[in-house]
Design a protein around this motif. Structure first.
Motif, PDB file in Angstrom:
ATOM      1  N   MET A  26      -6.384   2.194  20.873  1.00 47.88           N
ATOM      2  CA  MET A  26      -5.470   1.550  19.932  1.00 47.88           C
ATOM      3  C   MET A  26      -5.984   1.711  18.508  1.00 47.88           C
ATOM      4  SD  MET A  26      -4.575  -1.993  22.008  1.00 47.88           S
ATOM      5  CE  MET A  26      -3.347  -2.485  20.794  1.00 47.88           C
ATOM      6  N   SER A  27      -5.060   1.772  17.578  1.00 46.75           N
ATOM      7  CA  SER A  27      -5.411   1.917  16.163  1.00 46.75           C
ATOM      8  C   SER A  27      -5.184   0.590  15.447  1.00 46.75           C
ATOM      9  CB  SER A  27      -4.560   3.002  15.491  1.00 46.75           C
ATOM     10  OG  SER A  27      -4.774   4.251  16.109  1.00 46.75           O
ATOM     11  N   PRO A  28      -5.990   0.311  14.437  1.00 50.31           N
ATOM     12  CA  PRO A  28      -5.812  -0.948  13.704  1.00 50.31           C
ATOM     13  C   PRO A  28      -4.565  -0.912  12.836  1.00 50.31           C
ATOM     14  CG  PRO A  28      -7.487   0.383  12.648  1.00 50.31           C
ATOM     15  CD  PRO A  28      -7.112   1.101  13.911  1.00 50.31           C
ATOM     16  N   ARG A  29      -4.038  -2.077  12.563  1.00 51.00           N
ATOM     17  CA  ARG A  29      -2.892  -2.213  11.669  1.00 51.00           C
ATOM     18  C   ARG A  29      -3.421  -2.517  10.277  1.00 51.00           C
ATOM     19  NH1 ARG A  29       1.878  -6.790  12.215  1.00 51.00           N
ATOM     20  NH2 ARG A  29       3.107  -6.150  10.396  1.00 51.00           N
ATOM     21  N   LEU A  30      -3.281  -1.531   9.391  1.00 49.87           N
ATOM     22  CA  LEU A  30      -3.850  -1.661   8.051  1.00 49.87           C
ATOM     23  C   LEU A  30      -2.866  -2.322   7.103  1.00 49.87           C
ATOM     24  CD1 LEU A  30      -5.584   1.823   7.625  1.00 49.87           C
ATOM     25  CD2 LEU A  30      -6.575  -0.305   8.446  1.00 49.87           C
ATOM     26  N   GLY A  31      -3.390  -3.201   6.266  1.00 49.78           N
ATOM     27  CA  GLY A  31      -2.581  -3.802   5.220  1.00 49.78           C
ATOM     28  C   GLY A  31      -2.301  -2.807   4.107  1.00 49.78           C
ATOM     29  N   LEU A  32      -1.373  -3.175   3.225  1.00 48.38           N
ATOM     30  CA  LEU A  32      -0.988  -2.249   2.152  1.00 48.38           C
ATOM     31  C   LEU A  32      -2.131  -1.972   1.195  1.00 48.38           C
ATOM     32  CD1 LEU A  32       2.626  -3.385   1.254  1.00 48.38           C
ATOM     33  CD2 LEU A  32       1.886  -1.558   2.747  1.00 48.38           C
ATOM     34  N   ASP A  33      -3.073  -2.936   1.055  1.00 48.42           N
ATOM     35  CA  ASP A  33      -4.178  -2.690   0.143  1.00 48.42           C
ATOM     36  C   ASP A  33      -5.171  -1.689   0.706  1.00 48.42           C
ATOM     37  OD1 ASP A  33      -4.961  -4.374   2.139  1.00 48.42           O
ATOM     38  OD2 ASP A  33      -6.061  -5.767   0.853  1.00 48.42           O
ATOM     39  N   LEU A  34      -5.020  -1.314   1.985  1.00 39.25           N
ATOM     40  CA  LEU A  34      -5.879  -0.290   2.577  1.00 39.25           C
ATOM     41  C   LEU A  34      -5.143   1.019   2.806  1.00 39.25           C
ATOM     42  CD1 LEU A  34      -7.925  -2.356   5.197  1.00 39.25           C
ATOM     43  CD2 LEU A  34      -8.641  -1.577   2.942  1.00 39.25           C
ATOM     44  N   GLN A  35      -3.850   0.973   3.126  1.00 41.05           N
ATOM     45  CA  GLN A  35      -3.122   2.214   3.365  1.00 41.05           C
ATOM     46  C   GLN A  35      -2.297   2.653   2.165  1.00 41.05           C
ATOM     47  OE1 GLN A  35       0.258   2.179   6.040  1.00 41.05           O
ATOM     48  NE2 GLN A  35       0.317  -0.059   6.016  1.00 41.05           N
ATOM     49  N   GLY A  36      -2.163   1.774   1.178  1.00 41.36           N
ATOM     50  CA  GLY A  36      -1.376   2.113   0.003  1.00 41.36           C
ATOM     51  C   GLY A  36       0.083   1.723   0.187  1.00 41.36           C
ATOM     52  N   GLY A  37       0.702   1.257  -0.877  1.00 40.85           N
ATOM     53  CA  GLY A  37       2.095   0.861  -0.808  1.00 40.85           C
ATOM     54  C   GLY A  37       2.380  -0.301  -1.741  1.00 40.85           C
ATOM     55  N   THR A  38       3.535  -0.904  -1.569  1.00 45.34           N
ATOM     56  CA  THR A  38       3.988  -1.984  -2.445  1.00 45.34           C
ATOM     57  C   THR A  38       4.340  -3.210  -1.616  1.00 45.34           C
ATOM     58  OG1 THR A  38       4.844  -0.478  -4.137  1.00 45.34           O
ATOM     59  CG2 THR A  38       5.751  -2.702  -4.102  1.00 45.34           C
ATOM     60  N   ARG A  39       3.907  -4.346  -2.102  1.00 42.08           N
ATOM     61  CA  ARG A  39       4.220  -5.637  -1.471  1.00 42.08           C
ATOM     62  C   ARG A  39       4.928  -6.511  -2.499  1.00 42.08           C
ATOM     63  NH1 ARG A  39       1.922 -10.889  -0.968  1.00 42.08           N
ATOM     64  NH2 ARG A  39       2.119 -11.773   1.128  1.00 42.08           N
ATOM     65  N   MET A  40       6.071  -7.054  -2.106  1.00 43.21           N
ATOM     66  CA  MET A  40       6.838  -7.914  -2.999  1.00 43.21           C
ATOM     67  C   MET A  40       7.068  -9.265  -2.334  1.00 43.21           C
ATOM     68  SD  MET A  40       9.812  -5.342  -4.333  1.00 43.21           S
ATOM     69  CE  MET A  40       9.450  -3.809  -5.186  1.00 43.21           C
ATOM     70  N   VAL A  41       7.045 -10.298  -3.138  1.00 37.92           N
ATOM     71  CA  VAL A  41       7.447 -11.631  -2.686  1.00 37.92           C
ATOM     72  C   VAL A  41       8.682 -12.014  -3.479  1.00 37.92           C
ATOM     73  CG1 VAL A  41       6.812 -14.049  -2.467  1.00 37.92           C
ATOM     74  CG2 VAL A  41       5.091 -12.280  -2.083  1.00 37.92           C
ATOM     75  N   VAL A  88       8.252  -8.643   1.399  1.00 35.65           N
ATOM     76  CA  VAL A  88       8.659  -7.271   1.686  1.00 35.65           C
ATOM     77  C   VAL A  88       7.455  -6.361   1.501  1.00 35.65           C
ATOM     78  CG1 VAL A  88      10.225  -5.394   1.074  1.00 35.65           C
ATOM     79  CG2 VAL A  88      10.987  -7.775   0.862  1.00 35.65           C
ATOM     80  N   GLU A  89       7.104  -5.598   2.544  1.00 37.67           N
ATOM     81  CA  GLU A  89       5.998  -4.648   2.464  1.00 37.67           C
ATOM     82  C   GLU A  89       6.539  -3.246   2.686  1.00 37.67           C
ATOM     83  OE1 GLU A  89       3.012  -5.907   5.200  1.00 37.67           O
ATOM     84  OE2 GLU A  89       2.241  -7.445   3.844  1.00 37.67           O
ATOM     85  N   LEU A  90       6.269  -2.363   1.726  1.00 39.12           N
ATOM     86  CA  LEU A  90       6.798  -1.000   1.743  1.00 39.12           C
ATOM     87  C   LEU A  90       5.632  -0.016   1.712  1.00 39.12           C
ATOM     88  CD1 LEU A  90       9.577  -1.537  -0.952  1.00 39.12           C
ATOM     89  CD2 LEU A  90       9.817  -1.753   1.524  1.00 39.12           C
ATOM     90  N   PRO A  91       5.179   0.453   2.871  1.00 32.53           N
ATOM     91  CA  PRO A  91       4.057   1.407   2.883  1.00 32.53           C
ATOM     92  C   PRO A  91       4.412   2.681   2.136  1.00 32.53           C
ATOM     93  CG  PRO A  91       4.469   0.520   5.078  1.00 32.53           C
ATOM     94  CD  PRO A  91       5.626   0.101   4.217  1.00 32.53           C
ATOM     95  N   ASP A  92       3.410   3.220   1.452  1.00 33.87           N
ATOM     96  CA  ASP A  92       3.498   4.519   0.756  1.00 33.87           C
ATOM     97  C   ASP A  92       4.438   4.515  -0.445  1.00 33.87           C
ATOM     98  OD1 ASP A  92       1.751   5.602   2.655  1.00 33.87           O
ATOM     99  OD2 ASP A  92       3.414   6.065   4.005  1.00 33.87           O
ATOM    100  N   VAL A  93       5.014   3.391  -0.812  1.00 33.79           N
ATOM    101  CA  VAL A  93       5.871   3.323  -2.003  1.00 33.79           C
ATOM    102  C   VAL A  93       4.976   3.016  -3.200  1.00 33.79           C
ATOM    103  CG1 VAL A  93       7.717   2.080  -3.154  1.00 33.79           C
ATOM    104  CG2 VAL A  93       7.907   2.624  -0.715  1.00 33.79           C
TER     105      VAL A  93
END
Length: 763
Positions: A26-41, A88-93
């Motif tokens: 199994m692979s870990p589930r990375l947060g946006l601060d590790l895989q890159g992307g945008t998080r909005m509240v 809202v979490e948008l990986p790679d954005v």
């Protein structure tokens, strides 16, 4: 080998085997601060027609989900938080401008009859809006809303030369309204303004097509034959179709938090944390091997098993691994040796205090005697982890989850895996007979020095409290003189870090930004030549202009990190931080009051407050930023400080129950001297890990590791030199009798003169 040892060995092997399988498959589930992307509240707002409650927020979330799915973002995540917030979490954005525009628009689509040029009739129901060419149109009241649209499709019309158009298909009832609206418009002459139908999006006329001359008066257009034209580009047509088909938001939304992390920063953080974990764990393992010889080596094996088990638990539970969470995973490695150190030091006392006692009996007594301290110290850390999860936000929650899993895994590794390994080794005659091999039969340098010198540390408790008061005064002076530098998370605003292809010094960057209208921006360096820019309220278009101004001096400019916090959210997070600290203090006080005497509880909490003030004061003097990650470190320090105090007071309680007539100062002094080896050895394990994080963890973890380093050093001091003296002074006014003496269980002498304590005690 006893049955209990066999059960522990089998259980340890089974758990470790399952953990290895999970780790490999199994692979870990990375947060946006590790895989890159945008998080909005997003914060739902009350509108004229709807209130922002749980139900309307859920409907808004579904509309947003359809919009984001149409954007083509890979594996987006949308969740409701509380009554009126959506995460809202948008990986790679990496450029959130388009996403923010699509997400935030209310998309109030309406269809109106055109009454002619100029102003509408004075009945309060019409609109006066400019059309596509800028001419002002008088519009009648809305005859149809976008909610009646069943499907909207963007297509390119090459045959009739209309370019990109949007075809509309209405629901049944709305289709009849559309036919009636176009039928009424068709009753006016061709080229008459009143033959047009205005399509209004968010109070802007996006198209006002003429009804075709082939349509007779009163007949109107059928539902599936409607196309919106308006010289759209491909992107504009697709976005319009997306907004129309996605539907109108039940309530407006406001972006109160936005964070963007570049993929290179996340990858660098993972690499840096992995190096810090390997080096820190290796240094910790080497240290405990030197101190405890063979048993230290077995504890190091258990430490490696802990790492596999805790990682597998994170993966199996689907925990999102964030940057602070990764740091928490690394930190827990250093804390995992604490239980082993407690047991081994207690076993050393048993072996040295009772000549002739076997190694097996000493080890069993060590596990039994250390159990209460291990349990209490881990409960206090779990309390801190729980507070991080329930009162923290974003990545700080991930740190709390990781820390809690690490604590539970460390207890399993120490009380099951390490115990099984050491008990198996203790059955060997070679290990039992050679004192220099097992590590338990030798007292240790710190214990030997303390026994020989026998310093009377608690003879004058006021002296240590005076030192603590001076340290607090210096810290408070830093807070008052230098001030606390709050991050944008607590103040609101925007913080962006850029990497430029050409080196740009701070003054050049500041001048370039001032020339572009950003004279109030705070410009600093952010490590490795990056530029950090902090401003007040700044939207995404403003950030794009800011980056363009910086690119004029530095060439190609890449956004490394972007944090936007609205002022209302900043106030809330600052308020929640203070509430979290207050609750942490009260919960720890309540727990300690139940487990110990009220004097011990008050003294421990006093030492805890001492640590918090000094840590904040040091950061004020250093000019370091106090943000959510610092709060995570602060709550961890609280747990660690109480952890140390629990170990000391647990020993005070035990010794005092056995010597009720002795002066408490003498008993406390003896307890401190007995627990100093554990305090030193545990602190060294944590310091190895934190030093590796501070040096190798990069800019993202530097402040976090520094806060923990300072906190652990101060906490180690205060748990002995502040908490114990304070308890001694409080006991002078307390009328509570000493703790009751515990009755030792009677044992039966075994045949052959074997040690009666060699009975395989259980936990």
């Amino acid at each position: 080998m006893t049955r209990a040892t066999t059960v522990r060995a089998v259980l340890a092997a089974a758990v470790l085997l399952v953990s290895v399988l999970i780790t490999l498959t199994m692979s870990p589930r990375l947060g946006l601060d590790l895989q890159g992307g945008t998080r909005m509240v997003l914060q739902a707002q009350d509108s004229d027609t709807a209130k922002a409650d749980r139900e309307s927020t859920d409907r808004t979330l579904e509309v947003l989900r359809r919009r984001i799915d149409s954007l083509g973002v890979t594996e987006p995540t949308l969740t409701r938080s509380g009554e009126d917030r959506i995460i809202v979490e948008l990986p790679d954005v990496q450029d959130p401008r388009k996403a923010a525009d699509v997400i935030g628009r209310t998309a109030q689509l309406t269809f109106h009859a055109v009454q002619g040029p100029g102003e509408p009739a004075e009945d309060g129901k019409g609109l006066a809006l400019p059309d596509e060419q800028g001419r002002r149109l008088a519009l009648g009241p809305a005859a149809l809303s976008g909610a009646g649209v069943k499907e909207a499709t963007a297509s390119f019309d090459a045959q009739q030369g209309a370019g990109w158009t949007v075809s509309l298909d209405f629901h049944k009832d709305a289709g009849r309204d559309w036919t009636r609206l176009t039928g009424e418009a068709a009753c006016h002459p061709v080229q008459d303004e009143r033959r047009r139908v205005a399509i209004v999006l968010d109070k802007r006329v996006i198209s006002s097509p003429q009804v075709s001359p082939t349509v007779a008066c009163g007949s109107g257009l059928p539902s599936g034959s409607t196309r919106i034209t308006g010289s759209f580009s491909a992107d504009e047509a697709r976005e319009l179709a997306l907004l129309i088909e996605g539907g109108a938001l039940p309530v407006p939304v406001e972006i109160v938090e936005q964070r963007t992390v570049g993929p290179t920063l996340g990858a660098a953080a993972i690499d840096a944390s992995a190096r810090a974990a390997l080096i820190g764990a290796a240094a910790t393992a080497l240290f405990i091997i030197v101190i405890y010889r063979l048993f230290g080596a077995l504890a190091a094996v258990a430490l490696a098993a802990y790492g596999v088990i805790s990682y597998a638990a994170l993966v199996a539970l689907g925990v999102t691994l964030t940057l602070p969470g990764l740091a928490g995973f690394v930190l827990a490695i250093g804390m995992a040796v604490d239980a082993n150190v407690l047991v081994f030091e207690r076993a050393r006392e048993e072996y040295a205090g009772r000549p002739g006692k076997s190694l097996r009996a000493s080890l069993a007594a060590g596990f039994k005697g250390a159990w209460t301290a291990v349990a209490d110290s881990n409960v206090t850390t779990l309390i801190a982890a729980g507070l991080l999860f329930f009162l923290g936000s974003g990545p700080v929650k991930g740190f709390g989850v990781t820390l809690a899993i690490g604590v539970l895994a460390s207890m399993f590794s120490a009380l099951v895996i390490a115990r099984a390994l050491t008990e198996i080794a203790a059955h060997s005659r070679f290990v039992a007979d050679y004192r220099g091999v097992n590590g338990i039969a030798i007292p240790g340098r710190v214990r030997t020095w303390l026994t020989r010198r026998d310093p009377q540390l608690m003879r004058s408790p006021r002296r240590w409290l005076t030192v603590s008061a001076v340290l607090i005064a210096v810290a408070v002076a830093g807070i008052l003189v230098r001030g606390v530098s709050l991050g944008v998370e607590f103040t609101g605003g925007r913080l962006v870090e850029y990497s430029t292809s050409r080196p740009v010094d701070v003054e050049t960057a500041r001048t370039a930004l001032a020339g572009a209208g950003f004279g109030d921006a705070e410009v600093t360096t952010a490590g490795a030549g990056d530029i950090s820019v902090r401003t007040g309220e700044l939207d995404n278009d403003g950030e794009h202009a800011l980056r363009a101004a910086l690119a004029a001096e530095g060439g190609e400019t890449t956004k490394v990190r972007d944090e936007l916090i609205g002022p209302s959210l900043g106030d809330e997070l600052r308020r929640n931080a203070l509430i979290a600290l207050a609750i942490a203090v009260l919960v720890q006080l309540a727990y300690l009051a139940v487990r110990f005497r009220w004097t011990f509880a008050v003294a421990s909490v006093g030492a805890l407050v001492h640590d918090v003030i000094i840590l904040i004061g040091v950061f004020a003097w250093l000019g370091r930023t106090v943000d959510g990650i610092f709060l995570a470190a602060l709550l961890t320090v609280i747990g660690y400080s109480v952890n140390d105090s629990v170990v000391v007071f647990d020993r005070v309680r035990e010794l005092w129950a056995k010597a009720r007539r002795k002066p408490l100062a003498e008993v406390a002094n003896r307890a401190v001297l007995q627990t100093v080896p554990r305090t030193v050895n545990t602190g060294m394990g944590a310091l190895f890990i934190l030093t590796a994080l501070a040096v190798l963890g990069g800019d993202s973890l530097e402040d976090f590791a520094l806060a923990l380093l300072i906190g652990i050093v101060v906490g180690t001091y205060s748990s002995v030199m502040t908490a114990v003296p304070a308890a001694l002074l409080l006991e002078r006014t307390s009328k509570v009798p000493p703790p009751a003496r515990t009755r030792a269980p009677r044992t039966r002498q075994r045949a052959g003169g074997r040690d009666p304590h060699d009975n395989g005690a259980r936990v």
